[in-house]
Design an enzyme around this catalytic site. Structure first.
Site, PDB file in Angstrom:
ATOM      1  N   CYS A  97       8.654  -4.357  -4.032  1.00 15.43           N
ATOM      2  CA  CYS A  97       8.443  -3.212  -4.675  1.00 15.43           C
ATOM      3  C   CYS A  97       8.932  -1.958  -3.646  1.00 15.43           C
ATOM      4  O   CYS A  97       9.564  -1.055  -3.965  1.00 15.43           O
ATOM      5  CB  CYS A  97       7.105  -2.758  -5.110  1.00 15.43           C
ATOM      6  SG  CYS A  97       5.802  -2.713  -4.025  1.00 15.43           S
ATOM      7  N   HIS A 151       1.244  -1.325  -3.771  1.00 18.97           N
ATOM      8  CA  HIS A 151       2.510  -1.297  -4.632  1.00 18.97           C
ATOM      9  C   HIS A 151       3.043   0.058  -4.379  1.00 18.97           C
ATOM     10  O   HIS A 151       2.461   0.895  -3.980  1.00 18.97           O
ATOM     11  CB  HIS A 151       2.125  -1.228  -5.976  1.00 18.97           C
ATOM     12  CG  HIS A 151       3.279  -1.515  -6.983  1.00 18.97           C
ATOM     13  ND1 HIS A 151       4.384  -2.524  -6.645  1.00 18.97           N
ATOM     14  CD2 HIS A 151       3.827  -0.810  -7.918  1.00 18.97           C
ATOM     15  CE1 HIS A 151       5.173  -2.448  -7.684  1.00 18.97           C
ATOM     16  NE2 HIS A 151       4.833  -1.497  -8.368  1.00 18.97           N
TER      17      HIS A 151
END
Length: 455
Positions: free
Chosen positions: A73, A374
Site C-alpha cells: 500500500c 495502511h
C-alpha cells in the site's frame, strides 16, 4: 497475590446472566450466522454518509489501483500521489507508474538491509534469543510494508518507470510464497553471519559473505518477479490522441527529467502524531534497525499534534495537492461501504461493551491496540459553515469493490483517532516545525509501534 481462577460456579453464573437477557439471545442468533461487525453497523451513519466534498483536487487518478494479495500500500499510495501532477502535465487520462518496479528493488534492498542489521546487532553482542534479534528474525523480517522515507530511498536510487514497461507478476500480486522463500534463506544466512562475527571475522570477510548471500537472494527475487530493464521506451497517446514517445531512457533519468519537476520527493516531508506522554511533540524520533536501503535516509518522525496534521492536509488539498497518509485502517471501518467513522459500529448495542475507542490513542499505542497499518491518499476535504474540516475523501488501493468505486470517506474524528502520518510539501509547513528535522533524533526501540510498516 493469589491468581484468579474461573470456577464452575462462576461459569454457570455467567451463563444464567447471559440467557436472562433476551437481547443477548437475539444478538447470539444473528452473530452466529452473520459477521459481527456487519451486525454492529449503524443504519443512521450509513444514511447520513455522502461522498460530496467542498474542496477537492482538480482531477483524481485513473485507473483505480489494486495491490491485491500484497502489502504494498505504501508504494501504491506514493505512486498514486505522484501520478496526479505527472498526468496533468502530459495530458493523459489513464496512467500508472510500475508498482512492481519499486517492489523489486525494495525487496532486494530490504534483504541486504536485514543482513547488515544482523551484523550490526552481532557486533553489539546482542544475544540471538534477546528481544532485539528475536524481533528482527520474526515473521515480518522481509515485510512488504514500508514508510514514506523508505519510498524516497528507492525512488532516489532507482527512479521510476511506467507500469506498461514493468507489469505485475504473480509474486507482485501475491507475495506470500516468495516471502516465505526469502525468510527461510535470510534466517539461515543470519546464523552464518553471526558465527562469522563471533569468530572475529574482518569487515572484508563479512562484506564478501553478504555479497555472496545477496547473489542468491537476487536470483530468487528475479525468478519470481522478472528483472527490470536498464532502459525503456514509453509510448503513449495524450487526451487529444496525439502520439508521444519517451526514451530509450533509464528509470533514474525518467524520474529526474520527466517526473521530478512535477513531484519532487525531496520537497515533501512526513509528519507523525504520537500522543504518548513519553514522546514529546516538537521532537524528532527514529526507530532502531528500521529502513530498507543501506546508506539511505533514516525513517525520521517529526512528532506533532494531530490537529496540525489535519490542518496541513486541508491546506494541501485546498491548494490542489493530494496527500499521502498512514493510518490504522481496520478500526471503526465499514469495509464494503468504505466508511471510516468512529460511530459506524455500535458494538455496545450488540455486545453490551464497547471496543476500539475505549482506550485513548496514547494508551492504544502502549497496550498494543493500535499502530499504523495502511497507507492511502487524501484527495478531498469537506468544510462546514465555520470552515472546519468534518470529513475527507480517501483513495485506496484495493480495487473498485469498496466504497464509491474504491474511494472511502473518513470523518475528522476518525482522522484524529486513527491517523498517524501525513506527507505534505514543505511550503505548507511552519518554519518551527521544519526545524525539528534538524534535531538529532531520539532512537526508539525496534519494536516500538511507531516503527510498524504500512501494508
Amino acid at each position: 497475590m493469589a491468581e484468579t481462577a474461573l470456577s464452575l460456579e462462576n461459569l454457570e453464573k455467567f451463563k444464567k446472566e447471559f440467557y436472562s437477557n433476551d437481547k443477548n439471545v437475539l444478538a447470539q442468533n444473528v452473530c452466529s450466522r452473520v459477521d459481527p461487525f456487519d451486525v454492529s453497523l449503524s443504519r443512521k451513519v450509513l444514511e447520513e454518509t455522502q461522498h460530496v466534498f467542498s474542496n477537492k483536487i482538480e482531477s483524481e487518478g485513473k485507473p483505480m489501483t489494486n495491490q491485491k494479495s500484497s502489502g504494498r500500500c505504501w508504494i501504491f499510495a506514493a505512486l498514486n500521489v505522484i501520478r496526479l501532477p505527472f498526468m496533468k502535465h502530459h495530458q493523459i487520462e489513464d496512467f500508472e507508474f510500475s508498482q512492481g518496479y519499486l517492489f523489486f528493488w525494495d525487496k532486494i534492498e530490504r534483504c541486504n538491509f536485514f543482513l547488515n542489521n544482523i551484523v550490526k546487532t552481532a557486533r553489539r553482542a546482542e544475544p540471538v534469543d534477546g528481544r532485539l534479534v528475536s524481533f528482527l528474525l520474526s515473521s515480518d523480517l522481509v515485510s512488504d510494508g514500508g514508510q514514506w522515507d523508505m519510498i524516497v530511498n528507492v525512488i532516489k536510487k532507482y527512479g521510476l518507470m511506467p507500469k506498461k514497461n514493468f507489469p505485475e507478476s504473480f509474486s507482485c500480486e501475491s507475495s506470500m510464497r516468495m516471502n516465505a522463500i526469502l525468510k527461510s534463506k535470510l534466517r539461515e544466512y543470519a546464523k552464518i553471519l553471526r558465527e562469522l562475527v563471533c569468530k572475529g571475522g574482518s569487515d572484508a570477510d563479512v562484506n564478501a559473505l553478504i555479497k555472496e548471500q545477496m547473489s542468491n537472494i537476487y536470483r530468487i527475487v528475479a525468478i519470481c518477479m522478472g528483472i527490470p530493464s536498464e532502459k525503456f521506451t514509453w509510448n503513449y497517446y495524450d487526451k487529444n490522441k496525439v502520439y508521444h514517445t519517451v526514451g530509450p531512457i533509464t528509470p533514474v533519468e525518467f524520474y529526474e527529467e520527466h517526473v521530478k519537476a512535477h513531484f519532487n520527493v525531496d520537497e515533501k516531508v512526513c509528519l507523525v502524531t504520537d500522543p504518548r506522554p513519553t514522546n514529546e511533540y516538537g521532537k524528532a524520533y527514529t526507530v532502531d534497525c528500521l529502513g530498507n536501503v543501506v546508506g539511505g535516509r533514516n525513517c525520521i518522525y517529526n512528532n506533532q499534534p494531530v490537529d496540525l496534521l489535519l490542518d496541513l492536509t486541508s491546506k494541501s488539498i485546498s491548494d490542489g495537492e493530494a496527500v499521502w497518509f498512514g493510518c490504522e485502517v481496520s478500526k471503526r471501518f465499514a469495509s464494503k461501504q468504505g466508511i471510516q467513522d468512529c460511530k459506524v459500529h455500535d458494538f455496545n448495542l450488540v455486545f453490551g461493551v464497547d471496543i476500539q475507542t475505549t482506550l485513548s490513542k496514547a494508551d492504544r499505542l502502549y497496550y498494543g491496540e493500535s499502530s499504523m497499518t495502511h497507507a492511502m491518499v487524501f484527495t478531498a476535504v469537506n468544510k462546514d459553515e465555520n470552515g472546519v474540516v468534518n470529513k475527507l475523501r480517501v483513495e485506496n488501493s484495493w480495487g473498485e469493490d469498496r466504497g464509491e468505486k474504491g474511494y472511502l470517506i473518513m470523518t475528522s474524528e476518525w482522522f484524529k483517532e486513527f491517523t498517524f502520518e501525513v506527507v505534505v510539501d514543505k511550503k505548507y509547513v511552519p518554519e518551527d516545525v521544519l526545524k525539528v528535522f534538524q534535531q538529532d533524533p531520539i532512537v526508539l526501540p525496534a519494536w516500538d509501534p511507531m516503527g510498524t510498516l504500512a501494508q
